[in-house]
Structure formats: structure tokens, C-alpha cells
Design a protein around this motif. Structure first.
Motif, PDB file in Angstrom:
ATOM      1  N   PRO A 506       0.795  -1.235   0.000  1.00  0.00           N
ATOM      2  CA  PRO A 506       0.000   0.000   0.000  1.00  0.00           C
ATOM      3  C   PRO A 506       0.822   1.277   0.000  1.00  0.00           C
ATOM      4  O   PRO A 506       0.292   2.342  -0.295  1.00  0.00           O
ATOM      5  N   CYS A 507       2.104   1.187   0.337  1.00  0.00           N
ATOM      6  CA  CYS A 507       2.941   2.380   0.390  1.00  0.00           C
ATOM      7  C   CYS A 507       4.118   2.225  -0.559  1.00  0.00           C
ATOM      8  O   CYS A 507       4.799   1.195  -0.565  1.00  0.00           O
ATOM      9  N   ILE A 508       4.368   3.241  -1.365  1.00  0.00           N
ATOM     10  CA  ILE A 508       5.379   3.162  -2.416  1.00  0.00           C
ATOM     11  C   ILE A 508       6.775   2.895  -1.859  1.00  0.00           C
ATOM     12  O   ILE A 508       7.607   2.270  -2.516  1.00  0.00           O
ATOM     13  N   THR A 509       7.038   3.361  -0.633  1.00  0.00           N
ATOM     14  CA  THR A 509       8.375   3.163  -0.060  1.00  0.00           C
ATOM     15  C   THR A 509       8.643   1.706   0.303  1.00  0.00           C
ATOM     16  O   THR A 509       9.771   1.347   0.650  1.00  0.00           O
ATOM     17  N   GLN A 510       7.610   0.868   0.222  1.00  0.00           N
ATOM     18  CA  GLN A 510       7.778  -0.568   0.481  1.00  0.00           C
ATOM     19  C   GLN A 510       8.016  -1.359  -0.807  1.00  0.00           C
ATOM     20  O   GLN A 510       8.232  -2.563  -0.761  1.00  0.00           O
ATOM     21  N   TRP A 511       7.968  -0.683  -1.941  1.00  0.00           N
ATOM     22  CA  TRP A 511       8.041  -1.389  -3.216  1.00  0.00           C
ATOM     23  C   TRP A 511       9.458  -1.846  -3.545  1.00  0.00           C
ATOM     24  O   TRP A 511      10.437  -1.111  -3.345  1.00  0.00           O
ATOM     25  N   THR A 512       9.525  -3.030  -4.104  1.00  0.00           N
ATOM     26  CA  THR A 512      10.766  -3.523  -4.688  1.00  0.00           C
ATOM     27  C   THR A 512      10.822  -3.095  -6.150  1.00  0.00           C
ATOM     28  O   THR A 512       9.865  -2.530  -6.693  1.00  0.00           O
ATOM     29  N   ASN A 513      11.927  -3.404  -6.786  1.00  0.00           N
ATOM     30  CA  ASN A 513      12.046  -3.120  -8.218  1.00  0.00           C
ATOM     31  C   ASN A 513      10.971  -3.861  -9.007  1.00  0.00           C
ATOM     32  O   ASN A 513      10.394  -3.318  -9.965  1.00  0.00           O
ATOM     33  N   GLN A 514      10.643  -5.080  -8.582  1.00  0.00           N
ATOM     34  CA  GLN A 514       9.616  -5.851  -9.277  1.00  0.00           C
ATOM     35  C   GLN A 514       8.238  -5.218  -9.095  1.00  0.00           C
ATOM     36  O   GLN A 514       7.409  -5.225 -10.010  1.00  0.00           O
ATOM     37  N   ASP A 515       7.984  -4.651  -7.910  1.00  0.00           N
ATOM     38  CA  ASP A 515       6.712  -3.962  -7.681  1.00  0.00           C
ATOM     39  C   ASP A 515       6.571  -2.758  -8.613  1.00  0.00           C
ATOM     40  O   ASP A 515       5.488  -2.480  -9.141  1.00  0.00           O
ATOM     41  N   VAL A 516       7.665  -2.035  -8.794  1.00  0.00           N
ATOM     42  CA  VAL A 516       7.650  -0.882  -9.697  1.00  0.00           C
ATOM     43  C   VAL A 516       7.281  -1.333 -11.105  1.00  0.00           C
ATOM     44  O   VAL A 516       6.430  -0.726 -11.778  1.00  0.00           O
ATOM     45  N   LYS A 517       7.902  -2.413 -11.553  1.00  0.00           N
ATOM     46  CA  LYS A 517       7.591  -2.927 -12.890  1.00  0.00           C
ATOM     47  C   LYS A 517       6.131  -3.364 -12.983  1.00  0.00           C
ATOM     48  O   LYS A 517       5.460  -3.119 -13.996  1.00  0.00           O
ATOM     49  N   SER A 518       5.630  -3.995 -11.928  1.00  0.00           N
ATOM     50  CA  SER A 518       4.230  -4.430 -11.925  1.00  0.00           C
ATOM     51  C   SER A 518       3.284  -3.240 -12.028  1.00  0.00           C
ATOM     52  O   SER A 518       2.258  -3.298 -12.718  1.00  0.00           O
ATOM     53  N   PHE A 519       3.631  -2.162 -11.335  1.00  0.00           N
ATOM     54  CA  PHE A 519       2.795  -0.958 -11.390  1.00  0.00           C
ATOM     55  C   PHE A 519       2.678  -0.443 -12.824  1.00  0.00           C
ATOM     56  O   PHE A 519       1.582  -0.155 -13.311  1.00  0.00           O
ATOM     57  N   PHE A 520       3.815  -0.324 -13.507  1.00  0.00           N
ATOM     58  CA  PHE A 520       3.786   0.199 -14.873  1.00  0.00           C
ATOM     59  C   PHE A 520       3.075  -0.762 -15.820  1.00  0.00           C
ATOM     60  O   PHE A 520       2.328  -0.336 -16.709  1.00  0.00           O
ATOM     61  N   LEU A 521       3.282  -2.065 -15.633  1.00  0.00           N
ATOM     62  CA  LEU A 521       2.610  -3.044 -16.485  1.00  0.00           C
ATOM     63  C   LEU A 521       1.101  -2.994 -16.289  1.00  0.00           C
ATOM     64  O   LEU A 521       0.327  -3.022 -17.251  1.00  0.00           O
ATOM     65  N   THR A 522       0.669  -2.934 -15.032  1.00  0.00           N
ATOM     66  CA  THR A 522      -0.757  -2.918 -14.721  1.00  0.00           C
ATOM     67  C   THR A 522      -1.463  -1.734 -15.363  1.00  0.00           C
ATOM     68  O   THR A 522      -2.599  -1.845 -15.829  1.00  0.00           O
ATOM     69  N   ASN A 523      -0.774  -0.597 -15.416  1.00  0.00           N
ATOM     70  CA  ASN A 523      -1.397   0.622 -15.927  1.00  0.00           C
ATOM     71  C   ASN A 523      -1.101   0.871 -17.405  1.00  0.00           C
ATOM     72  O   ASN A 523      -1.354   1.966 -17.911  1.00  0.00           O
ATOM     73  N   GLY A 524      -0.585  -0.152 -18.086  1.00  0.00           N
ATOM     74  CA  GLY A 524      -0.380  -0.041 -19.525  1.00  0.00           C
ATOM     75  C   GLY A 524       0.726   0.918 -19.918  1.00  0.00           C
ATOM     76  O   GLY A 524       0.696   1.492 -21.010  1.00  0.00           O
ATOM     77  N   LEU A 525       1.723   1.089 -19.044  1.00  0.00           N
ATOM     78  CA  LEU A 525       2.811   2.029 -19.306  1.00  0.00           C
ATOM     79  C   LEU A 525       4.119   1.307 -19.597  1.00  0.00           C
ATOM     80  O   LEU A 525       5.201   1.896 -19.507  1.00  0.00           O
ATOM     81  N   ASP A 526       4.021   0.018 -19.954  1.00  0.00           N
ATOM     82  CA  ASP A 526       5.222  -0.792 -20.128  1.00  0.00           C
ATOM     83  C   ASP A 526       6.025  -0.397 -21.360  1.00  0.00           C
ATOM     84  O   ASP A 526       7.237  -0.636 -21.412  1.00  0.00           O
ATOM     85  N   ASN A 527       5.371   0.210 -22.354  1.00  0.00           N
ATOM     86  CA  ASN A 527       6.083   0.586 -23.581  1.00  0.00           C
ATOM     87  C   ASN A 527       6.581   2.026 -23.560  1.00  0.00           C
ATOM     88  O   ASN A 527       7.157   2.499 -24.543  1.00  0.00           O
ATOM     89  N   THR A 528       6.346   2.717 -22.463  1.00  0.00           N
ATOM     90  CA  THR A 528       6.796   4.114 -22.391  1.00  0.00           C
ATOM     91  C   THR A 528       7.593   4.347 -21.108  1.00  0.00           C
ATOM     92  O   THR A 528       8.811   4.182 -21.089  1.00  0.00           O
ATOM     93  N   LEU A 529       6.920   4.687 -20.025  1.00  0.00           N
ATOM     94  CA  LEU A 529       7.621   5.100 -18.811  1.00  0.00           C
ATOM     95  C   LEU A 529       8.410   3.973 -18.155  1.00  0.00           C
ATOM     96  O   LEU A 529       9.447   4.223 -17.527  1.00  0.00           O
ATOM     97  N   LEU A 530       7.944   2.738 -18.278  1.00  0.00           N
ATOM     98  CA  LEU A 530       8.688   1.625 -17.680  1.00  0.00           C
ATOM     99  C   LEU A 530      10.096   1.536 -18.258  1.00  0.00           C
ATOM    100  O   LEU A 530      11.050   1.184 -17.556  1.00  0.00           O
TER     101      LEU A 530
END
Length: 610
Positions: A506-530
Motif C-alpha cells: 500500500p505504500c510506495i516506499t515498500q516497493w521492490t524493483n519488481q513492484d515498480v515494474k508491476s505498477f507500470f505493467l498494470t497501468n499499460g505504461l510498459d512501452n513508455t515510462l517503464l
């Protein structure tokens, strides 16, 4: 009598002319009893056209030689012809005077150009500059003139040049004009947000405790109310420590309830969209107690004060919780909710009537947005499939409209922007909310054509939403969708992908590198900001977000350039806005951020959703 005047401003007049053209208008201006609206409207209906013809027949540079007699006539006649009544308080359109007003304001702008470079040491020049600026301000009180005034060449730059005149009344009216005319881009490129804010803070400081300067104090609050819609001014007000002055106006009982507290509440409501200001207000116990008391004291009267207080309390205490309670239910009570400004009510009511005739269930506040509380507005937004954003200067300047649009945006409602006024282009907070969406222009198009375009947009989204609901219903029942439903459309599939939310801490400061990638993938940003963030963890992604929030536009250009140079891809503005919007649910409050820099967060309760 006006037709007998010469085509210059240097003439002297006899007693009869002064009585009819100056003294009588002055008496009408200060007429003490309740005004008969129809009677006062007859004055511009009879005199406006000849007055306009006389003004535009006079050479612009002749204003420099304006006699005292003509100066009085200009001031007194202009007031009763341009502001015979308070248009906002009556159900009447001033459109019948629009053409004459456009001619007048254009010519007054040319007067300003003619006198601009003359020395302000001359008392007569100062007097002329003062009433020119006063008249220009009078025209800004007509909301349907604002967009036209923005098209007048160099008007804003001339007014900015006049801010150096060391005369309080001139400066006050200049800033009141600029507050209504300047866009976000104007403030960034040709004005200094720091200077604008500094002038207002200085005026507030010098007048807040001076009983002899009450009118000036009221005027500067009105001016600040116009400027505070701009993000740069919000930031400067916090930097220059203006919040304590504004909080004083609410906490202390000596300040006028309507003319001070009402305006200050709207200013603070606008400031509450800034996270730093919102935190300062929430942490001030005396302030929070005072506004709760104001709610209790105004409950018997659905006044503007109560409306402002309830909206501010909603923003500070309830909105975050309401936004986080997103629901996947598609059982809407209304097909459409119309978010609009009272100034645009005539066209909005026309749209509403056509929608109802065509069988749509529509929520609209027919009480001119004075009867419904923010809670009622929020419920309408939550229970509407589509929200119409009726865009105009008046809409953008209204902090209540901003509250509605912002909440609808945060709730991920389907927004359809409508253009309600000529020349209007959304910018600032409104430009961000409607970015990437198709506008329906009810000014350029005939009403029938614009309405058909709107109806098509509504029906297309409804069809898409129904397709999405059918697919999700089958998934929830664990049935094979291929046997009962044909393959969902590409749009519906995209909608499903967008609405799926990854199981992230629930808090961004707890995210791992994989969580960051999951966030971008989930929101359809894998071909740009990811592609730019593949090596980031939650702490570093938070730093990126904070940099973006300091200057969203420049960071967009920076990220766009980096993506193009390294990966040869384009960064759509919609992807950038999606990132800023979706990441907010995981951003900690300021105190949590400071703690996270020294030790990892062990409890998700420390990361209150924004």
C-alpha cells in the motif's frame, strides 16, 4: 445629449450637459434604495449605443488631453452603462449589449496603449490611468466578455507594464483585471508568480488591521480569489507565508462573515488542492474548530458561507476516504451528471432538456449550485455513468467546479468536456483533467450538431461499458465467456486491462524493483515510462514523482525527450498523466516521507492514501 458631444475629450461643457451626463449618472450610481431591474436596464438600452459611437469616434490619443468635465462623464456614464445591475443576481442575459461592450473595451484598451508611456509623475495622467484601468476592470465583470478581452493584442502585457505605477488603486484594479485574464501559460512566461503574490501579501498585511482601509482589503481578497486558481500562485502563497493571514480571517470573530470569511474560505478551498497547504490547514486545530463551528452556525441558512465551509471540510477530511472507496458496481442511478458554472446555466439547461427528452437520466443542480452540498455533489458523481464538464472561464475560476471536476477525475469517471464560450481553451488544472479527451464545442457548432456529437459520445461509452460489464460478469461466475459472449471488442479488453489493479504494497516506499515494474505493467505504461524506470525501487520512484509535482510540464518534456533519444519512442501526455494519477494512491503523507528516509516503513497504516 450624447450625440451633441464633439469627437474629442478636451472639450468643456456647460452646466446643463454636466447635470445630465455627469451628475444624474452619479446619482443613479449611488441610488440608495432597491433598484428596479427593468428600469435600470432601460438606461443602457437607450444610451449605450450613442455612448459607444461617441467613444469610438474619438481618437485614442485624445484621452491624454481629457478635460475634467469629460473625465467625470466618462467615469459616471461608463459605470451605469457597463454595470447598471449585478448580472450574477438576476436571471437575465447581457448578450444584447455584447457587441457594444466589445467595441468599448477595445477602444479603452487603445486608450491604455496611448497613455502607457506618459510619466506617472503628472497627477492628471495618473487620474486618467486610474479611470482607464477601472473601466477595464468593469468589463471583466461580464464573464461573456473575458474570452474576447483575451484576444485584444497586448492587453495583458500593457496591464503588466502598468503594475509599476506606484498608486494603490491602480495596482489593485490592474491585478483584479489580470486575475481574470491571465492563463497558466501567461503567468509562467510573461509574469512573475512571485511578484504577483508579493503584491497581494503586502496589501493584505497593510490593510488587514486598518479599519480605514476595509474596502481596499475586500478588494485585494477578491483579486487573490481570482489568482489562486493558478498552481504557481498557490505555491508562492505558501512560500511567502500567506496562510497565517488567511487563517486569521477565519479564526478571529471581528472579520465580516460575508465580505471576508466567505471569500477567504473560497481562497483556502482552492489552496487545499495543494498538498502542503492542505496539511497546514488540517494540523491547525483552531482553524479546524472554527470552520466546524461555522457549519453549525449556518445550517439554518443554505448560504454561500455554508457551502464554502462544507466544501472545505469535505476536501480536508472526507475526500481521500471517498476516493479510495472505488467500486466496480455498474448499477448507476444516473446516466449523466452535468457539472457547470452558474454563468453558463442557459446553455446547460438547454442541453439538459434535450438529454431528458431523449430518455437519459440526468443529475443537474437546478439551484444554481447553491442548494446542493459537496456531499450531494459527490453522491451524484459516484452514481453517474458519465460526467459532462461544461468548460468556460467561469467554470475554471470556480473552486466549487474544480472540486467537482477533481473528484470525478479521482473517481475515474468518464468525462466528456463541453466548450461553452467562444475562444475558450482549457489550461491549468482543467487542462490536465480533460487532456487527451475529445471536446464537444457548443460554440463553433450549431446546437443540434453539437448535441448529436455529444449524444454519440455518450452512447459509445455506454456500449463499451456494457460490453465490459458483460465480460466481467461472466468471469465472476467462472463461466466460459466464449460460449455465451463473442470475443470482447479491443476497446473493452483495453478497459478491462486498465481497471485491473495489481496487488502492490500500500505504500510506495515498500516497493521492490519488481513492484515498480508491476505498477507500470498494470497501468499499460510498459512501452513508455517503464523503459525509463527499469532500475528504480519504490524510494527512487517516489523521488521521481516529487520532482514531477514540482514542475509537471517541464518534467514531461524532460521524460519525453529522454524516451525519444534513448528508445526512439514518443511519450503520450495521456501516459504521463496516467502515471501521476495512478501513483497517488501509494504516496505517503509528508511525515511518512520524512520517516521513510531514515528507516523502512513497517506498517501500511503510516501510508495514508491521498
Amino acid at each position: 445629449m450624447i450625440k451633441t458631444l464633439e469627437n474629442n475629450f478636451s472639450q468643456n461643457l456647460n452646466y446643463d450637459r454636466i447635470l445630465l451626463l455627469s451628475t444624474c449618472p452619479l446619482y443613479l450610481k449611488w441610488y440608495p434604495t432597491n433598484r428596479d431591474i427593468d428600469l435600470f436596464l432601460q438606461i443602457p438600452r437607450i444610451l449605450l449605443s450613442p455612448f459607444t459611437q461617441w467613444i469610438i469616434s474619438c481618437p485614442s490619443n485624445s484621452i491624454i488631453y481629457c478635460s475634467k468635465d469629460i473625465g467625470k462623464i466618462l467615469r459616471h456614464l461608463n459605470h451605469i452603462l457597463v454595470r447598471p445591475i449585478e448580472w450574477e443576481n438576476v436571471n437575465i442575459s447581457n448578450q444584447e449589449f455584447y457587441n457594444d461592450y466589445c467595441k468599448l473595451v477595445s477602444h479603452w484598451s487603445s486608450f491604455l496603449s496611448s497613455i502607457l508611456n506618459y510619466s506617472s509623475d503628472d497627477s492628471n495622467i495618473i487620474l486618467i490611468k486610474r479611470f482607464i484601468v477601472q473601466h477595464l476592470y468593469d468589463f471583466t465583470l461580464h464573464t461573456n466578455l473575458l474570452n474576447f478581452m483575451k484576444t485584444i493584442p497586448n492587453l495583458i502585457s500593457m496591464l503588466l507594464q502598468m503594475t509599476d505605477v506606484q498608486q494603490d488603486e491602480i495596482q489593485l484594479n490592474i491585478y483584479r483585471c489580470l486575475g481574470k485574464l491571465m492563463s497558466e501559460a501567461d503567468i509562467k512566461t510573461i509574469a512573475s508568480p512571485s511578484k504577483i503574490t508579493n503584491v497581494h501579501v503586502k496589501f493584505l498585511t497593510n490593510t488587514i488591521d486598518d479599519s480605514k482601509k476595509k474596502e481596499r482589503f475586500y478588494g485585494i481578497l477578491q483579486s487573490l480569489k481570482n489568482f489562486v486558481q493558478h498552481d504557481q500562485v498557490k505555491i508562492e502563497l505558501i512560500k511567502q507565508n500567506a496562510l497565517p493571514l488567511l487563517i486569521r480571517c477565519i479564526i478571529e470573530t471581528d472579520f465580516d462573515l460575508i465580505r471576508v470569511k466567505g471569500i477567504v474560505l473560497e481562497i483556502l478551498l482552492a489552496l487545499s488542492f495543494n498538498n502542503d497547504a492542505s496539511l497546514i490547514l488540517r494540523q491547525n486545530k483552531n482553524f479546524m474548530t472554527s470552520i466546524r463551528n461555522l457549519v453549525d452556525n449556518t445550517k439554518s441558512n443554505k448560504s454561500n458561507i455554508q457551502r464554502a465551509v462544507e466544501a472545505l471540510l469535505w476536501k480536508l477530511e472526507k475526500e481521500t476516504e471517498a476516493v479510495t472507496k472505488l467500486t466496480n458496481s455498474k448499477l448507476y442511478k444516473y446516466d449523466i451528471m452535468i457539472s457547470y458554472s452558474h454563468s453558463d446555466q442557459q446553455l446547460c439547461y438547454q442541453i439538459h432538456e434535450r438529454l431528458v427528452q431523449d430518455g437519459f437520466s440526468v443529475w443537474i443542480d437546478r439551484d444554481n449550485m447553491h442548494g446542493a452540498t459537496m456531499i450531494a455533489m459527490a453522491e451524484a458523481i459516484e452514481n453517474s455513468e458519465v460526467v459532462l464538464i461544461c468548460m468556460s472561464d467561469a467554470y475554471k475560476q470556480s473552486v466549487y467546479c474544480q472540486s467537482e471536476a477533481h473528484y470525478a477525475f479521482e473517481r475515474r469517471c468518464h468525462l466528456i468536456p463541453l466548450i461553452m464560450k467562444s475562444y475558450y481553451k482549457p489550461d491549468g488544472w482543467l487542462g490536465i483533467i480533460v487532456s487527451g479527451k475529445i471536446y464537444v464545442d457548443f460554440v463553433k457548432l450549431e446546437f443540434v450538431l453539437a448535441y448529436e456529437k455529444l449524444k454519440k459520445e455518450i452512447n459509445q461509452y455506454h456500449k463499451l461499458n456494457m460490453s465490459y460489464s458483460m465480460v466481467k460478469s461472466k468471469e465472476n461466475n467462472h463461466q466460459d465467456t466464449s460460449s455465451t459472449v463473442s470475443k470482447p471488442s479491443e476497446e473493452a479488453s483495453a478497459l478491462i486491462r486498465r481497471r485491473s489493479i495489481a496487488e502492490l504494497p500500500p505504500c510506495i516506499t515498500q516497493w521492490t524493483n519488481q513492484d515498480v515494474k508491476s505498477f507500470f505493467l498494470t497501468n499499460g505504461l510498459d512501452n513508455t515510462l517503464l523503459l525509463l524506470c527499469t532500475r528504480l525501487d519504490g524510494h527512487r520512484l517516489l523521488q521521481l514523482y516529487e520532482i514531477c509535482m514540482i514542475n509537471r510540464e517541464s518534467m514531461y518534456q524532460s521524460l519525453k525527450g529522454e524516451l525519444a533519444n534513448i528508445h526512439h519512442r514518443t511519450l503520450p501526455i495521456s501516459d504521463y498523466l496516467t502515471f501521476l494519477h495512478e501513483i497517488k494512491r501509494y504516496i505517503p503523507l509528508t511525515d511518512a516521507i520524512s520517516q521513510s528516509t531514515s528507516s523502512p516503513l513497517s506498517s501500511p497504516t503510516m501510508c495514508k492514501l491521498m
